[in-house]
Design an enzyme around this catalytic site. Sequence first.
Site, PDB file in Angstrom:
ATOM      1  N   HIS A   9       0.880  -1.182   0.000  1.00 17.56           N
ATOM      2  CA  HIS A   9       0.000   0.000   0.000  1.00 17.56           C
ATOM      3  C   HIS A   9       0.914   1.227   0.000  1.00 17.56           C
ATOM      4  O   HIS A   9       2.018   1.177   0.543  1.00 17.56           O
ATOM      5  CB  HIS A   9      -0.828  -0.052   1.286  1.00 17.56           C
ATOM      6  CG  HIS A   9      -1.876   0.994   1.424  1.00 17.56           C
ATOM      7  ND1 HIS A   9      -1.601   2.264   1.859  1.00 17.56           N
ATOM      8  CD2 HIS A   9      -3.214   0.954   1.205  1.00 17.56           C
ATOM      9  CE1 HIS A   9      -2.727   2.965   1.902  1.00 17.56           C
ATOM     10  NE2 HIS A   9      -3.715   2.186   1.514  1.00 17.56           N
ATOM     11  N   ASP A  25       3.280  -4.550   8.144  1.00 16.61           N
ATOM     12  CA  ASP A  25       2.049  -3.778   8.052  1.00 16.61           C
ATOM     13  C   ASP A  25       0.886  -4.770   8.122  1.00 16.61           C
ATOM     14  O   ASP A  25       0.618  -5.494   7.167  1.00 16.61           O
ATOM     15  CB  ASP A  25       2.076  -3.002   6.727  1.00 16.61           C
ATOM     16  CG  ASP A  25       0.741  -2.369   6.385  1.00 16.61           C
ATOM     17  OD1 ASP A  25      -0.239  -2.614   7.099  1.00 16.61           O
ATOM     18  OD2 ASP A  25       0.690  -1.629   5.381  1.00 16.61           O
ATOM     19  N   GLN A  84      -4.279  -5.230   6.829  1.00 15.90           N
ATOM     20  CA  GLN A  84      -5.245  -6.138   6.195  1.00 15.90           C
ATOM     21  C   GLN A  84      -5.281  -7.509   6.851  1.00 15.90           C
ATOM     22  O   GLN A  84      -6.163  -8.315   6.545  1.00 15.90           O
ATOM     23  CB  GLN A  84      -4.910  -6.307   4.703  1.00 15.90           C
ATOM     24  CG  GLN A  84      -5.113  -5.058   3.884  1.00 15.90           C
ATOM     25  CD  GLN A  84      -6.572  -4.617   3.812  1.00 15.90           C
ATOM     26  OE1 GLN A  84      -7.492  -5.422   3.961  1.00 15.90           O
ATOM     27  NE2 GLN A  84      -6.788  -3.333   3.591  1.00 15.90           N
ATOM     28  N   LYS A 128     -10.322  -1.388  10.543  1.00 13.99           N
ATOM     29  CA  LYS A 128     -10.415  -2.552   9.650  1.00 13.99           C
ATOM     30  C   LYS A 128     -10.841  -3.794  10.433  1.00 13.99           C
ATOM     31  O   LYS A 128     -11.021  -4.860   9.867  1.00 13.99           O
ATOM     32  CB  LYS A 128      -9.067  -2.818   8.981  1.00 13.99           C
ATOM     33  CG  LYS A 128      -8.509  -1.604   8.248  1.00 13.99           C
ATOM     34  CD  LYS A 128      -8.109  -1.918   6.859  1.00 13.99           C
ATOM     35  CE  LYS A 128      -7.244  -0.820   6.285  1.00 13.99           C
ATOM     36  NZ  LYS A 128      -7.934  -0.090   5.212  1.00 13.99           N
ATOM     37  N   CYS A 135      -4.668   2.395  -3.683  1.00  6.46           N
ATOM     38  CA  CYS A 135      -3.431   2.922  -3.078  1.00  6.46           C
ATOM     39  C   CYS A 135      -2.286   1.928  -3.253  1.00  6.46           C
ATOM     40  O   CYS A 135      -1.438   1.779  -2.351  1.00  6.46           O
ATOM     41  CB  CYS A 135      -3.615   3.249  -1.597  1.00  6.46           C
ATOM     42  SG  CYS A 135      -4.869   4.473  -1.296  1.00  6.46           S
TER      43      CYS A 135
HETATM   44  N1  7TS Z   1      -1.554  -0.694   4.802  1.00  5.39           N
HETATM   45  C1  7TS Z   1      -2.429  -1.479   4.173  1.00  5.39           C
HETATM   46  C2  7TS Z   1      -2.013  -2.848   3.737  1.00  5.39           C
HETATM   47  C3  7TS Z   1      -3.738  -1.016   3.945  1.00  5.39           C
HETATM   48  O1  7TS Z   1      -4.609  -1.800   3.333  1.00  5.39           O
HETATM   49  C4  7TS Z   1      -4.106   0.285   4.379  1.00  5.39           C
HETATM   50  C5  7TS Z   1      -5.462   0.858   4.098  1.00  5.39           C
HETATM   51  C6  7TS Z   1      -3.150   1.037   5.058  1.00  5.39           C
HETATM   52  C7  7TS Z   1      -1.889   0.526   5.245  1.00  5.39           C
HETATM   53  C8  7TS Z   1      -3.460   2.389   5.612  1.00  5.39           C
HETATM   54  O2  7TS Z   1      -4.321   2.263   6.697  1.00  5.39           O
HETATM   55  P1  7TS Z   1      -4.888   3.563   7.448  1.00  5.39           P
HETATM   56  O3  7TS Z   1      -5.897   3.018   8.405  1.00  5.39           O
HETATM   57  O4  7TS Z   1      -3.752   4.229   8.103  1.00  5.39           O
HETATM   58  O5  7TS Z   1      -5.494   4.407   6.363  1.00  5.39           O
HETATM   59  N2  7TS Z   1      -6.105   0.282   2.997  1.00  5.39           N
HETATM   60  C9  7TS Z   1      -7.207   0.722   2.368  1.00  5.39           C
HETATM   61  C10 7TS Z   1      -7.781   0.045   1.299  1.00  5.39           C
HETATM   62  O6  7TS Z   1      -7.385  -1.012   0.835  1.00  5.39           O
HETATM   63  N3  7TS Z   1      -8.861   0.741   0.872  1.00  5.39           N
HETATM   64  O7  7TS Z   1      -8.979   1.834   1.636  1.00  5.39           O
HETATM   65  C11 7TS Z   1      -7.964   1.851   2.565  1.00  5.39           C
END
Ligand code: 7TS
Length: 404
Positions: A121, A198, A201, A224, A362
Amino acid sequence: MFNVETIRKDFPILKRQVNGKSLVYFDNAATSQTPQQVIDVIVDYYSNYNANIHRGVHTLSQEATDKYEQARLKIQKHFNAKASHEIIMTSGTTHGINLVASGFTALLEKGDEIIVSALEHHSNIVPWQMLCERTGAILKVIPMNDEGELVMSAYTDLLSDKTKLVFVNHISNALGTINPIEFIIQKAHAVGAAVLIDGAQACPHVKPDVQALDVDFYVASAHKMCGPTGVGMLYGKEEWLNKLPPYQGGGEMIAEVTFENTTYADLPHKFEAGTPNICGGIAFGAAIDYMNTIGFDKIAAYEHELLDYATAELLKIEGLKIYGTAKEKTSVISFNLEGIHPYDVGTLLDKMGIAVRTGHHCAQPIMNYFKIPGTIRASFAFYNTKEEIDALVSATKKAQLMLS
Ligand code: 7TS
């Protein structure tokens, strides 16, 4: 017993109509829905004990502090961290990654190497590029294959005594690939490199054990995994967290302040400047309780059923291609219809009450690999059903007819 109809009753939003149709929510990889048990905790906080923490002698402040610190303990237990001060409360995965990337500025030298993967991501790419700009370190990339799996032989070839850090996601958001993080961590440690995983997911689907993994840093977002937005956690091994300088300066993160010199608070407060998302942190703890009550083994088994069913049913549609066919994958299906832009399909699916995400998710390097502008991504959670997948399949066929 896992009973999806009983579980669905916990999620008020699933009763919603969208464009005159029952909502089918298949955008769980972007954010999960919130059960009543977590909503109740949020309402209770603002109704009964809203106060700032760690600084009040009064009852409300003490109650809020106790609940917030209890949430940290729940997070510690869930991820099996050795000590609660190894859990840093963040605003989410992105915050946790930036905190570590910023901290390594002082620890890297020109010519040091850091490794990311082709499956990341943007939030696990850009902060490291910025770190390289600041330090002169060199970014290397573990390549992927056509199935959307990382090529481990290429990874081991990249490792050397110059490697200082490795950053990989546990599960890819765009393709659903489950990465072999145990192997990645073990090989990185063999050359003396630290590893950040990370887990954004992964945490909705599995329960990571940071001690068994022997990982140096692990990051996740509450939203999530049935919690609210704007809160997450960074696990760091104590020795690493002690080596990193504070990320932000401010209240709460200090031991003593004078204009001549400031000393910093102990872990975890050294990394927690300012008033945190108190209610969010407490609700994160409640979300973890909720998911554990259902049970991660049951969640994973049921979601796998959904994945297998949806894969088989979607592949019956002529001209439909699935991107990401790794042997080890979670309940994410990225697909396209031949000759049709994913955005157009997503728009029509929404008209039929089905929420999916379209675009590059992303993860532009993955789209570049496949030479596509984006995909339609359906991501399933434990509260989804086979009937909803049937609705997706029939709506996708309709969209195909309308757009061909
Ligand atoms: N890393 C991964 C693997 C992710 O899927 C996401 C968000 C992030 C980092 C960032 O997470 P945040 O909570 O700090 O924003 N992924 C997604 C997605 O797949 N669709 O919308 C957000």
